[in-house]
Design an enzyme around this catalytic site. Sequence first.
Site: not given
Length: 307
Positions: A62, A65, A186, A238, A256
Amino acid sequence: MVQEILEQAMEEGRKEIVHGETASYIPELGNVDKNHLGICIYTAGGEVFSAGDTDVRFTIQSISKVISLAAALEVCGFDKVFAKVGMEPSGDAFNSLVKLDLTSNYPYNPMINSGAIAVASYLMPVVSFEEMLQFSRKLCLDAEIILDEKVFQSEMTHSARNRAIAYLLESKGIIESDVEKSLDLYVKMCSLGVTAKSLAGLGMVLAGGGIHPVTGERLLDADVVRVVKTIMLTCGMYDGSGEFAVHVGIPSKSGVGGGILSVVEKKMGIGIYGPALDQKGNSIAGGSMLRYLSEKLRLHMFAEESI
Ligand code: DON
Protein backbone atom coordinates in the site's frame (compact mmCIF):
# COMPACT_ATOMS: atom_id res chain seq x y z
CA MET A 1 23.93 9.39 18.58
CA VAL A 2 21.35 8.71 15.85
CA GLN A 3 22.92 5.30 15.19
CA GLU A 4 22.67 4.37 18.87
CA ILE A 5 19.03 5.43 19.03
CA LEU A 6 18.30 3.33 15.93
CA GLU A 7 19.83 0.27 17.59
CA GLN A 8 17.72 0.88 20.69
CA ALA A 9 14.62 1.33 18.54
CA MET A 10 15.37 -2.07 16.98
CA GLU A 11 15.40 -3.64 20.44
CA GLU A 12 12.04 -2.06 21.23
CA GLY A 13 10.62 -3.27 17.90
CA ARG A 14 11.93 -6.81 18.25
CA LYS A 15 9.92 -7.32 21.46
CA GLU A 16 6.69 -6.79 19.49
CA ILE A 17 7.33 -9.27 16.65
CA VAL A 18 5.89 -12.17 18.64
CA HIS A 19 2.51 -10.39 18.77
CA GLY A 20 2.24 -9.95 14.98
CA GLU A 21 1.73 -12.14 11.91
CA THR A 22 2.63 -11.84 8.23
CA ALA A 23 -0.19 -11.09 5.79
CA SER A 24 -1.40 -14.50 4.67
CA TYR A 25 -4.33 -13.30 2.53
CA ILE A 26 -1.70 -12.89 -0.20
CA PRO A 27 -0.14 -16.40 0.12
CA GLU A 28 3.33 -15.35 -1.06
CA LEU A 29 3.52 -12.76 1.76
CA GLY A 30 2.74 -15.49 4.28
CA ASN A 31 6.03 -17.21 3.29
CA VAL A 32 8.17 -14.27 4.43
CA ASP A 33 10.25 -14.60 7.63
CA LYS A 34 8.35 -12.52 10.18
CA ASN A 35 11.55 -11.88 12.16
CA HIS A 36 13.01 -9.56 9.55
CA LEU A 37 13.49 -6.09 10.94
CA GLY A 38 15.25 -3.02 9.58
CA ILE A 39 15.17 0.74 9.86
CA CYS A 40 16.87 3.39 7.77
CA ILE A 41 17.04 7.18 8.06
CA TYR A 42 17.94 9.45 5.16
CA THR A 43 18.72 12.97 6.36
CA ALA A 44 18.38 16.32 4.61
CA GLY A 45 22.17 16.51 4.55
CA GLY A 46 22.31 13.27 2.53
CA GLU A 47 23.52 11.09 5.41
CA VAL A 48 22.13 7.56 5.70
CA PHE A 49 21.83 5.68 9.01
CA SER A 50 20.82 2.00 8.93
CA ALA A 51 20.17 -0.80 11.40
CA GLY A 52 19.08 -4.37 10.72
CA ASP A 53 17.67 -5.70 7.45
CA THR A 54 17.70 -2.50 5.42
CA ASP A 55 18.83 -4.08 2.13
CA VAL A 56 16.30 -6.93 2.09
CA ARG A 57 13.75 -6.48 -0.72
CA PHE A 58 10.07 -6.81 0.10
CA THR A 59 6.94 -5.65 -1.68
CA ILE A 60 5.90 -2.06 -1.20
CA GLN A 61 2.15 -2.93 -1.14
CA SER A 62 0.00 0.00 0.00
CA ILE A 63 2.92 2.41 0.24
CA SER A 64 2.69 2.50 -3.57
CA LYS A 65 -0.58 4.42 -3.04
CA VAL A 66 1.60 7.42 -2.17
CA ILE A 67 3.57 7.14 -5.43
CA SER A 68 0.44 6.58 -7.53
CA LEU A 69 -1.35 9.51 -5.92
CA ALA A 70 1.64 11.77 -6.59
CA ALA A 71 1.81 10.58 -10.21
CA ALA A 72 -1.93 11.06 -10.74
CA LEU A 73 -1.84 14.57 -9.28
CA GLU A 74 1.08 15.45 -11.57
CA VAL A 75 -0.34 13.86 -14.71
CA CYS A 76 -4.15 14.11 -14.37
CA GLY A 77 -4.40 17.09 -11.99
CA PHE A 78 -6.06 17.74 -8.64
CA ASP A 79 -9.60 18.25 -10.00
CA LYS A 80 -9.67 14.98 -11.91
CA VAL A 81 -8.25 12.94 -9.02
CA PHE A 82 -10.54 14.38 -6.35
CA ALA A 83 -13.70 14.60 -8.47
CA LYS A 84 -14.69 11.09 -7.39
CA VAL A 85 -12.25 10.21 -4.59
CA GLY A 86 -12.52 11.90 -1.18
CA MET A 87 -9.96 13.16 1.33
CA GLU A 88 -11.48 11.87 4.57
CA PRO A 89 -10.27 9.08 6.82
CA SER A 90 -12.64 6.14 6.45
CA GLY A 91 -12.26 4.61 9.90
CA ASP A 92 -12.68 1.23 8.20
CA ALA A 93 -10.24 -1.50 7.17
CA PHE A 94 -8.16 -0.83 4.05
CA ASN A 95 -10.04 -3.36 1.95
CA SER A 96 -13.53 -2.51 3.13
CA LEU A 97 -16.27 -1.81 0.62
CA VAL A 98 -19.11 -1.32 3.08
CA LYS A 99 -19.24 2.49 3.11
CA LEU A 100 -18.50 2.67 -0.59
CA ASP A 101 -21.70 0.78 -1.24
CA LEU A 102 -23.94 1.93 1.59
CA THR A 103 -23.16 5.41 2.82
CA SER A 104 -21.05 7.10 0.18
CA ASN A 105 -20.83 6.74 -3.54
CA TYR A 106 -17.15 7.65 -3.59
CA PRO A 107 -14.07 6.08 -2.00
CA TYR A 108 -13.25 7.98 1.19
CA ASN A 109 -9.59 8.61 0.29
CA PRO A 110 -6.78 7.48 -2.06
CA MET A 111 -4.94 5.51 0.69
CA ILE A 112 -7.53 2.73 0.97
CA ASN A 113 -7.87 0.07 -1.73
CA SER A 114 -11.05 1.50 -3.32
CA GLY A 115 -9.50 4.98 -3.66
CA ALA A 116 -6.20 3.63 -4.95
CA ILE A 117 -7.88 1.40 -7.54
CA ALA A 118 -9.80 4.47 -8.75
CA VAL A 119 -6.53 6.44 -8.93
CA ALA A 120 -4.92 3.58 -10.90
CA SER A 121 -7.84 3.77 -13.35
CA TYR A 122 -7.11 7.47 -13.98
CA LEU A 123 -3.41 6.71 -14.55
CA MET A 124 -3.91 3.57 -16.64
CA PRO A 125 -4.91 5.25 -19.96
CA VAL A 126 -2.13 7.86 -19.77
CA VAL A 127 0.89 6.20 -18.09
CA SER A 128 2.36 2.72 -18.67
CA PHE A 129 3.53 0.45 -15.84
CA GLU A 130 7.08 0.82 -17.21
CA GLU A 131 6.82 4.58 -16.75
CA MET A 132 5.44 4.14 -13.23
CA LEU A 133 8.37 1.82 -12.44
CA GLN A 134 10.86 4.45 -13.64
CA PHE A 135 9.01 7.14 -11.67
CA SER A 136 9.13 4.97 -8.52
CA ARG A 137 12.87 4.36 -8.95
CA LYS A 138 13.45 8.08 -9.27
CA LEU A 139 11.37 9.05 -6.23
CA CYS A 140 12.87 6.33 -4.01
CA LEU A 141 16.44 7.17 -5.12
CA ASP A 142 16.75 3.47 -5.94
CA ALA A 143 17.46 2.36 -9.52
CA GLU A 144 17.13 -1.30 -8.53
CA ILE A 145 13.42 -1.43 -7.77
CA ILE A 146 11.88 -4.32 -9.69
CA LEU A 147 8.48 -5.96 -10.08
CA ASP A 148 8.27 -8.99 -7.78
CA GLU A 149 6.56 -11.37 -10.23
CA LYS A 150 5.88 -14.06 -7.60
CA VAL A 151 4.00 -11.69 -5.29
CA PHE A 152 2.21 -10.11 -8.25
CA GLN A 153 0.93 -13.51 -9.46
CA SER A 154 0.07 -14.55 -5.92
CA GLU A 155 -2.05 -11.44 -5.37
CA MET A 156 -3.68 -11.64 -8.81
CA THR A 157 -4.84 -15.18 -8.14
CA HIS A 158 -6.24 -14.14 -4.74
CA SER A 159 -7.84 -10.84 -5.68
CA ALA A 160 -11.55 -11.58 -5.28
CA ARG A 161 -12.00 -8.73 -2.83
CA ASN A 162 -10.14 -6.10 -4.86
CA ARG A 163 -11.95 -7.31 -7.98
CA ALA A 164 -15.27 -6.86 -6.15
CA ILE A 165 -14.21 -3.34 -5.16
CA ALA A 166 -13.12 -2.54 -8.73
CA TYR A 167 -16.40 -3.69 -10.28
CA LEU A 168 -18.40 -1.86 -7.62
CA LEU A 169 -16.43 1.27 -8.57
CA GLU A 170 -17.28 0.67 -12.21
CA SER A 171 -20.97 0.22 -11.41
CA LYS A 172 -20.95 3.63 -9.74
CA GLY A 173 -19.19 5.32 -12.67
CA ILE A 174 -16.02 6.00 -10.63
CA ILE A 175 -13.87 3.85 -12.88
CA GLU A 176 -14.29 4.96 -16.44
CA SER A 177 -11.47 2.95 -18.05
CA ASP A 178 -10.91 -0.82 -18.35
CA VAL A 179 -11.47 -2.41 -14.91
CA GLU A 180 -9.14 -5.38 -15.34
CA LYS A 181 -6.30 -3.24 -16.69
CA SER A 182 -6.75 -0.75 -13.85
CA LEU A 183 -6.60 -3.58 -11.31
CA ASP A 184 -3.52 -4.96 -13.05
CA LEU A 185 -1.74 -1.60 -12.71
CA TYR A 186 -2.82 -1.27 -9.05
CA VAL A 187 -1.51 -4.76 -8.14
CA LYS A 188 1.71 -4.30 -10.13
CA MET A 189 2.42 -1.09 -8.19
CA CYS A 190 1.78 -2.98 -4.92
CA SER A 191 4.27 -5.65 -6.06
CA LEU A 192 7.29 -3.38 -6.48
CA GLY A 193 10.30 -4.78 -4.61
CA VAL A 194 11.80 -2.09 -2.37
CA THR A 195 14.06 -1.91 0.70
CA ALA A 196 13.81 0.10 3.93
CA LYS A 197 16.48 2.30 2.36
CA SER A 198 14.34 3.01 -0.73
CA LEU A 199 11.49 4.08 1.56
CA ALA A 200 13.82 6.36 3.52
CA GLY A 201 14.88 7.95 0.21
CA LEU A 202 11.27 8.53 -0.81
CA GLY A 203 10.58 9.92 2.66
CA MET A 204 13.41 12.43 2.30
CA VAL A 205 12.20 13.56 -1.15
CA LEU A 206 8.76 14.21 0.37
CA ALA A 207 10.26 15.84 3.48
CA GLY A 208 12.17 18.21 1.21
CA GLY A 209 9.04 19.28 -0.67
CA GLY A 210 9.82 17.22 -3.79
CA ILE A 211 13.52 18.06 -4.18
CA HIS A 212 16.26 15.43 -4.64
CA PRO A 213 18.32 15.71 -1.40
CA VAL A 214 21.68 15.46 -3.17
CA THR A 215 21.33 16.92 -6.67
CA GLY A 216 18.72 19.56 -5.81
CA GLU A 217 16.64 18.51 -8.83
CA ARG A 218 12.89 19.06 -8.46
CA LEU A 219 11.25 15.61 -8.72
CA LEU A 220 7.71 16.54 -7.71
CA ASP A 221 5.61 19.70 -7.69
CA ALA A 222 5.54 21.31 -4.21
CA ASP A 223 1.71 21.44 -4.10
CA VAL A 224 1.49 17.75 -4.98
CA VAL A 225 3.86 16.92 -2.12
CA ARG A 226 1.83 19.01 0.33
CA VAL A 227 -1.39 17.19 -0.61
CA VAL A 228 0.25 13.76 -0.42
CA LYS A 229 1.80 14.39 3.02
CA THR A 230 -1.46 15.74 4.43
CA ILE A 231 -3.37 12.66 3.28
CA MET A 232 -0.63 10.42 4.69
CA LEU A 233 -1.07 12.12 8.07
CA THR A 234 -4.83 11.67 8.19
CA CYS A 235 -5.27 8.36 6.33
CA GLY A 236 -1.87 6.65 5.94
CA MET A 237 -2.17 4.16 8.80
CA TYR A 238 -5.78 3.23 7.96
CA ASP A 239 -8.15 2.90 10.90
CA GLY A 240 -5.10 3.31 13.14
CA SER A 241 -4.29 6.77 11.73
CA GLY A 242 -5.71 8.83 14.63
CA GLU A 243 -3.93 6.96 17.40
CA PHE A 244 -0.72 6.89 15.37
CA ALA A 245 -0.92 10.67 14.86
CA VAL A 246 -1.29 11.21 18.61
CA HIS A 247 1.56 8.92 19.64
CA VAL A 248 4.00 9.34 16.75
CA GLY A 249 2.92 12.53 14.97
CA ILE A 250 4.82 11.85 11.72
CA PRO A 251 2.99 11.53 8.36
CA SER A 252 3.43 7.87 7.44
CA LYS A 253 2.14 5.16 5.14
CA SER A 254 2.18 1.45 5.81
CA GLY A 255 1.93 -1.61 3.59
CA VAL A 256 1.02 -5.23 4.32
CA GLY A 257 4.46 -6.26 3.04
CA GLY A 258 5.70 -4.86 6.37
CA GLY A 259 7.00 -1.51 5.15
CA ILE A 260 6.41 1.91 6.68
CA LEU A 261 7.35 5.18 5.00
CA SER A 262 7.63 8.20 7.31
CA VAL A 263 8.26 11.85 6.53
CA VAL A 264 9.78 14.22 9.08
CA GLU A 265 9.21 17.62 7.52
CA LYS A 266 12.40 19.23 6.17
CA LYS A 267 14.57 16.87 8.24
CA MET A 268 14.48 13.21 7.27
CA GLY A 269 12.85 10.26 5.60
CA ILE A 270 12.45 7.05 7.60
CA GLY A 271 12.00 3.61 6.03
CA ILE A 272 11.08 0.52 8.01
CA TYR A 273 10.76 -3.15 7.20
CA GLY A 274 9.10 -5.48 9.70
CA PRO A 275 6.65 -7.97 8.14
CA ALA A 276 4.90 -9.05 11.36
CA LEU A 277 1.66 -7.04 11.24
CA ASP A 278 -0.88 -5.91 13.83
CA GLN A 279 -4.65 -6.43 13.45
CA LYS A 280 -4.96 -3.36 11.24
CA GLY A 281 -2.29 -4.44 8.77
CA ASN A 282 0.48 -2.15 10.02
CA SER A 283 3.99 -3.40 10.90
CA ILE A 284 3.78 -4.11 14.64
CA ALA A 285 7.49 -3.60 15.31
CA GLY A 286 7.52 -0.60 12.96
CA GLY A 287 4.85 1.17 14.98
CA SER A 288 6.74 0.62 18.19
CA MET A 289 10.07 1.75 16.65
CA LEU A 290 8.50 4.94 15.32
CA ARG A 291 6.97 5.69 18.69
CA TYR A 292 10.36 5.28 20.30
CA LEU A 293 12.18 7.38 17.70
CA SER A 294 9.55 10.11 17.76
CA GLU A 295 10.04 10.46 21.50
CA LYS A 296 13.84 10.16 21.61
CA LEU A 297 14.54 12.45 18.65
CA ARG A 298 11.52 14.69 19.33
CA LEU A 299 10.11 14.15 15.87
CA HIS A 300 6.38 14.56 16.63
CA MET A 301 5.13 17.39 14.41
CA PHE A 302 3.79 19.14 17.51
CA ALA A 303 6.75 18.40 19.78
CA GLU A 304 7.84 21.46 21.73
CA GLU A 305 11.37 21.28 20.49
CA SER A 306 12.93 19.08 17.88
CA ILE A 307 16.49 18.11 17.06
O1 DON B 1 -4.61 -4.55 -2.24
C1 DON B 1 -4.13 -5.13 -1.29
O2 DON B 1 -4.82 -5.71 -0.46
C2 DON B 1 -2.62 -5.11 -1.14
N1 DON B 1 -1.98 -5.16 -2.40
C3 DON B 1 -2.16 -3.88 -0.42
C4 DON B 1 -2.84 -3.67 0.91
C5 DON B 1 -2.00 -3.02 1.93
O3 DON B 1 -0.79 -2.93 1.84
C6 DON B 1 -2.70 -2.55 3.12
N2 DON B 1 -1.73 -2.10 4.09
N3 DON B 1 -1.54 -2.08 5.19
